[in-house]
Design a protein around this motif. Structure first.
Motif, PDB file in Angstrom:
ATOM      1  N   VAL A   1      20.712   0.239  29.461  1.00  0.00           N
ATOM      2  CA  VAL A   1      19.803  -0.722  29.727  1.00  0.00           C
ATOM      3  C   VAL A   1      20.232  -1.989  30.906  1.00  0.00           C
ATOM      4  CG1 VAL A   1      18.185  -2.942  28.767  1.00  0.00           C
ATOM      5  CG2 VAL A   1      18.810  -0.613  27.514  1.00  0.00           C
ATOM      6  N   PHE A   2      19.517  -2.136  31.903  1.00  0.00           N
ATOM      7  CA  PHE A   2      20.153  -2.925  33.071  1.00  0.00           C
ATOM      8  C   PHE A   2      18.991  -3.713  33.557  1.00  0.00           C
ATOM      9  CE2 PHE A   2      17.912   0.566  35.163  1.00  0.00           C
ATOM     10  CZ  PHE A   2      17.454   0.234  36.192  1.00  0.00           C
ATOM     11  N   ASN A   3      19.605  -4.967  34.354  1.00  0.00           N
ATOM     12  CA  ASN A   3      18.892  -5.864  35.229  1.00  0.00           C
ATOM     13  C   ASN A   3      18.704  -5.484  36.359  1.00  0.00           C
ATOM     14  OD1 ASN A   3      17.918  -8.070  36.308  1.00  0.00           O
ATOM     15  ND2 ASN A   3      18.525  -9.535  34.665  1.00  0.00           N
ATOM     16  N   SER A   4      17.645  -4.983  36.842  1.00  0.00           N
ATOM     17  CA  SER A   4      17.674  -4.306  38.185  1.00  0.00           C
ATOM     18  C   SER A   4      17.671  -5.326  39.489  1.00  0.00           C
ATOM     19  CB  SER A   4      16.412  -3.593  38.630  1.00  0.00           C
ATOM     20  OG  SER A   4      15.158  -4.536  38.064  1.00  0.00           O
ATOM     21  N   LYS A   5      17.862  -6.852  38.922  1.00  0.00           N
ATOM     22  CA  LYS A   5      18.054  -7.891  40.169  1.00  0.00           C
ATOM     23  C   LYS A   5      19.389  -8.357  39.927  1.00  0.00           C
ATOM     24  CE  LYS A   5      13.270  -9.760  39.352  1.00  0.00           C
ATOM     25  NZ  LYS A   5      12.563 -11.127  39.049  1.00  0.00           N
ATOM     26  N   HIS A   6      20.386  -7.585  39.241  1.00  0.00           N
ATOM     27  CA  HIS A   6      21.692  -7.835  39.078  1.00  0.00           C
ATOM     28  C   HIS A   6      22.505  -6.838  40.106  1.00  0.00           C
ATOM     29  CE1 HIS A   6      22.483 -11.684  37.005  1.00  0.00           C
ATOM     30  NE2 HIS A   6      20.941 -11.508  36.618  1.00  0.00           N
ATOM     31  N   ALA A   7      23.218  -7.049  41.134  1.00  0.00           N
ATOM     32  CA  ALA A   7      23.879  -5.932  41.652  1.00  0.00           C
ATOM     33  C   ALA A   7      25.199  -5.471  40.882  1.00  0.00           C
ATOM     34  CB  ALA A   7      24.497  -6.610  43.008  1.00  0.00           C
ATOM     35  N   THR A   8      25.575  -6.262  39.909  1.00  0.00           N
ATOM     36  CA  THR A   8      26.795  -5.795  38.763  1.00  0.00           C
ATOM     37  C   THR A   8      26.114  -4.839  38.121  1.00  0.00           C
ATOM     38  OG1 THR A   8      26.020  -7.712  37.583  1.00  0.00           O
ATOM     39  CG2 THR A   8      27.944  -7.760  39.047  1.00  0.00           C
ATOM     40  N   ASP A   9      25.097  -4.832  37.396  1.00  0.00           N
ATOM     41  CA  ASP A   9      24.232  -3.962  36.543  1.00  0.00           C
ATOM     42  C   ASP A   9      24.115  -2.581  37.367  1.00  0.00           C
ATOM     43  OD1 ASP A   9      24.467  -5.652  34.572  1.00  0.00           O
ATOM     44  OD2 ASP A   9      22.402  -5.708  33.842  1.00  0.00           O
ATOM     45  N   LEU A  10      23.557  -2.687  38.374  1.00  0.00           N
ATOM     46  CA  LEU A  10      23.044  -1.464  39.239  1.00  0.00           C
ATOM     47  C   LEU A  10      24.456  -0.979  39.628  1.00  0.00           C
ATOM     48  CD1 LEU A  10      20.790  -3.214  41.785  1.00  0.00           C
ATOM     49  CD2 LEU A  10      20.171  -1.733  40.103  1.00  0.00           C
ATOM     50  N   ILE A  11      25.577  -1.537  39.921  1.00  0.00           N
ATOM     51  CA  ILE A  11      26.865  -0.865  40.238  1.00  0.00           C
ATOM     52  C   ILE A  11      27.194  -0.036  39.165  1.00  0.00           C
ATOM     53  CG2 ILE A  11      29.179  -1.138  40.524  1.00  0.00           C
ATOM     54  CD1 ILE A  11      28.418  -3.485  42.465  1.00  0.00           C
ATOM     55  N   ASP A  12      27.108  -0.750  37.855  1.00  0.00           N
ATOM     56  CA  ASP A  12      27.538   0.027  36.326  1.00  0.00           C
ATOM     57  C   ASP A  12      26.781   1.291  36.389  1.00  0.00           C
ATOM     58  OD1 ASP A  12      29.796  -1.534  36.090  1.00  0.00           O
ATOM     59  OD2 ASP A  12      28.493  -3.092  34.704  1.00  0.00           O
ATOM     60  N   LEU A  13      25.590   1.050  36.623  1.00  0.00           N
ATOM     61  CA  LEU A  13      24.602   2.271  36.425  1.00  0.00           C
ATOM     62  C   LEU A  13      24.868   3.347  37.132  1.00  0.00           C
ATOM     63  CD1 LEU A  13      22.007   3.805  35.663  1.00  0.00           C
ATOM     64  CD2 LEU A  13      20.719   2.433  36.704  1.00  0.00           C
ATOM     65  N   TRP A  14      25.056   3.123  38.317  1.00  0.00           N
ATOM     66  CA  TRP A  14      25.512   4.081  39.266  1.00  0.00           C
ATOM     67  C   TRP A  14      26.512   4.941  39.167  1.00  0.00           C
ATOM     68  CZ3 TRP A  14      21.693   5.424  43.030  1.00  0.00           C
ATOM     69  CH2 TRP A  14      21.981   6.306  44.095  1.00  0.00           C
ATOM     70  N   ASN A  15      27.511   4.119  38.534  1.00  0.00           N
ATOM     71  CA  ASN A  15      29.067   4.752  38.426  1.00  0.00           C
ATOM     72  C   ASN A  15      29.068   5.306  37.023  1.00  0.00           C
ATOM     73  OD1 ASN A  15      30.244   3.797  40.650  1.00  0.00           O
ATOM     74  ND2 ASN A  15      30.929   1.997  39.909  1.00  0.00           N
ATOM     75  N   LEU A  16      28.275   5.195  36.185  1.00  0.00           N
ATOM     76  CA  LEU A  16      28.086   5.805  34.652  1.00  0.00           C
ATOM     77  C   LEU A  16      27.553   7.220  35.035  1.00  0.00           C
ATOM     78  CD1 LEU A  16      26.354   3.119  32.462  1.00  0.00           C
ATOM     79  CD2 LEU A  16      28.589   4.274  32.048  1.00  0.00           C
ATOM     80  N   ARG A  17      27.088   7.655  35.973  1.00  0.00           N
ATOM     81  CA  ARG A  17      26.747   8.919  36.284  1.00  0.00           C
ATOM     82  C   ARG A  17      27.840   9.953  36.578  1.00  0.00           C
ATOM     83  NH1 ARG A  17      22.089   6.603  39.790  1.00  0.00           N
ATOM     84  NH2 ARG A  17      20.167   6.553  38.036  1.00  0.00           N
ATOM     85  N   LEU A  18      29.013   9.074  36.919  1.00  0.00           N
ATOM     86  CA  LEU A  18      30.175  10.053  37.381  1.00  0.00           C
ATOM     87  C   LEU A  18      31.033  10.146  35.977  1.00  0.00           C
ATOM     88  CD1 LEU A  18      29.437   8.477  40.229  1.00  0.00           C
ATOM     89  CD2 LEU A  18      31.764   9.580  40.585  1.00  0.00           C
ATOM     90  N   GLU A  19      30.652   9.444  34.857  1.00  0.00           N
ATOM     91  CA  GLU A  19      31.323   9.782  33.609  1.00  0.00           C
ATOM     92  C   GLU A  19      30.649  10.840  32.845  1.00  0.00           C
ATOM     93  OE1 GLU A  19      32.667   6.250  31.577  1.00  0.00           O
ATOM     94  OE2 GLU A  19      31.883   5.239  33.343  1.00  0.00           O
TER      95      GLU A  19
END
Length: 442
Positions: free
Chosen positions: A235-253
């Motif tokens: 669950v992410f806040n799409s207005k926060h760059a920090t959450d977007l970075i975490d979401l994007w990087n989670l796909r490499l786990e």
């Protein structure tokens, strides 16, 4: 002459994008740039900072400075090449030794240069990685131009100026006039429905498998997952760059990721409830009653009391005991662990093809060998860009002891060991040796 056994695998070039973790416009541009290359969904975003964003402060231990965190991300992801949102981030991250000003095949550039048209041309092609244009042309020629018995739903989701959920979940192409051909290539290949973002489109994509520009970047790729890699709902806040970075990087786990925008959570509550219930099932072949279960992880920008209120919306008390686990933190992938007795997930392995080969070692003063590389069938032979894909070489030596098959990692400085011809630098990491196409030509 000596022969060694080798495993050769093909995968996309892993492009490490460096950015400030609070720079939303750069993060959006990075996600769009990644959608323009094969394997783009698996390109990591490396945050570079001196002081951590306020939502990350509790998880960034006092003994870690900003550069050490960036180097930790780099150690985990091991990018092949780097793209900076602004020049100088590489040095600020402590990775300046990777920059080489005078080389035939550069491995560092700025985000502005990544899709910039070459002199005398109107269209801009990715300078690193295999362009999606090649992939989409192949998909049309081999699949979409024919009448299929079973057709797959395809969508092209319009951008939302208010937030970056479309880039993060469905994929958008860069907006410059020089890259409009990418969007048109996707339309020509799939003839998608042009839609606006909504919970219904989320259901079409993530529950029913509709194709999107972002999922197209996974064409022909096989991620390596095991039975214990249960679903993670992020669950992410799409207005926060920090959450977007975490979401994007989670796909490499290794855990498969289901992204859920904070603003759609309540409307998707029944769907989430059904997913959690379906994921709670016995582990095949286990006689001890061990169950699979999904985990809900909340982005670090979301206050804990807000997350707890959303969990209550799910009516989790109506789910079987143990059907859901909740996380309010991010796995500290930037921290290096050397405890061999504690299991920790490594980076997700993604490959397109694999083969075994025997390498003949020629000893004429220097130890040398060659191998026949694996090439994507959809790659245009005359396509532009450097480092279009990577062949990973794992070598086994059961004979001569003077031939090293295990080498020191050179993640932060590729000056040594010198394995390539013409002064090219070869990455050595967890995957062993990574060769780009430019280094594979005989």
């Amino acid at each position: 002459m000596t022969e060694l056994s080798a495993e050769i695998s093909l995968r996309p070039t892993r492009i490490g994008f460096l950015t400030r973790p609070t720079d939303l416009s750069s993060v959006r541009a990075i996600m769009r740039a990644s959608t323009s290359v094969w394997g783009g969904e698996y390109n990591p975003i490396i945050p570079v900072f001196k002081r951590p964003p306020k939502e990350w402060t509790p998880e960034i231990y006092q003994r870690f400075k900003g550069a050490e965190v960036a180097k930790g991300y780099t150690r985990f992801f091991e990018p092949d090449v780097y793209v900076e949102a602004e020049r100088g981030l590489l040095e600020e991250a402590g990775l300046g030794a990777l920059r080489r000003e005078h080389t035939i095949h550069p491995s560092v550039m700025t985000l502005d240069a990544f899709l910039e048209p070459e002199r005398g041309r109107n269209s801009g092609e990715p300078r690193f990685g295999l362009r999606m244009l090649d992939v989409l042309r192949h998909i049309y020629k081999t699949e979409q131009q024919f009448v299929l018995r079973e057709t797959r739903d395809k969508v092209l989701v319009a951008p939302d100026r208010a937030n970056a959920s479309v880039e993060a979940m469905f994929g958008l192409y860069p907006t410059a006039s020089s890259t409009k051909y990418l969007r048109q290539a996707y339309i020509d290949a799939y003839r998608p429905d042009k839609v606006k973002p909504s919970p219904d489109i989320w259901r079409r994509v993530f529950l029913k498998g509709a194709q999107t520009p972002l999922s197209a970047t996974r064409y022909g790729l096989k991620p390596e997952r095991y039975w214990h890699h249960d679903l993670l709902l992020y669950v992410f806040n799409s207005k926060h760059a920090t959450d977007l970075i975490d979401l994007w990087n989670l796909r490499l786990e290794p855990h498969p990721i289901l992204p859920i925008p904070l603003e759609w959570f309540e409307e998707l509550a029944d769907d989430i409830h059904a997913i959690l219930k379906a994921q709670h099932r016995p582990v095949a072949g286990n006689p001890n009653g061990v169950m699979h279960n999904a985990t809900i992880e909340f982005g670090r920008s979301i206050p804990k009391n807000t997350a707890e209120a959303l969990i209550r919306v799910l009516k989790s008390d109506h789910l079987p005991p143990g059907a859901v686990a909740v996380k309010y933190w991010r796995n500290a992938i930037w921290v290096e662990h050397r405890d061999e007795y504690v299991h920790r997930d490594q980076r997700l392995k993604v490959t397109a093809a694999e083969k075994r080969a025997d390498l003949t070692i020629k000893d004429d003063g220097d130890l040398r060998t060659t191998f026949e590389p694996i090439t994507p069938e959809f790659a245009d032979r005359h396509g532009g860009g450097d480092h279009r894909w990577v062949n990973v070489l794992k070598v086994s030596n059961f004979g001569r002891r003077d031939i090293a098959t295990v080498l020191p990692f050179n993640t932060f400085n590729r000056e040594w060991p010198r394995l390539g011809s013409g002064g090219e630098q070869i990455p050595v990491g967890i995957e062993r040796l990574g060769f780009s196409p430019a280094l594979q030509e005989p």
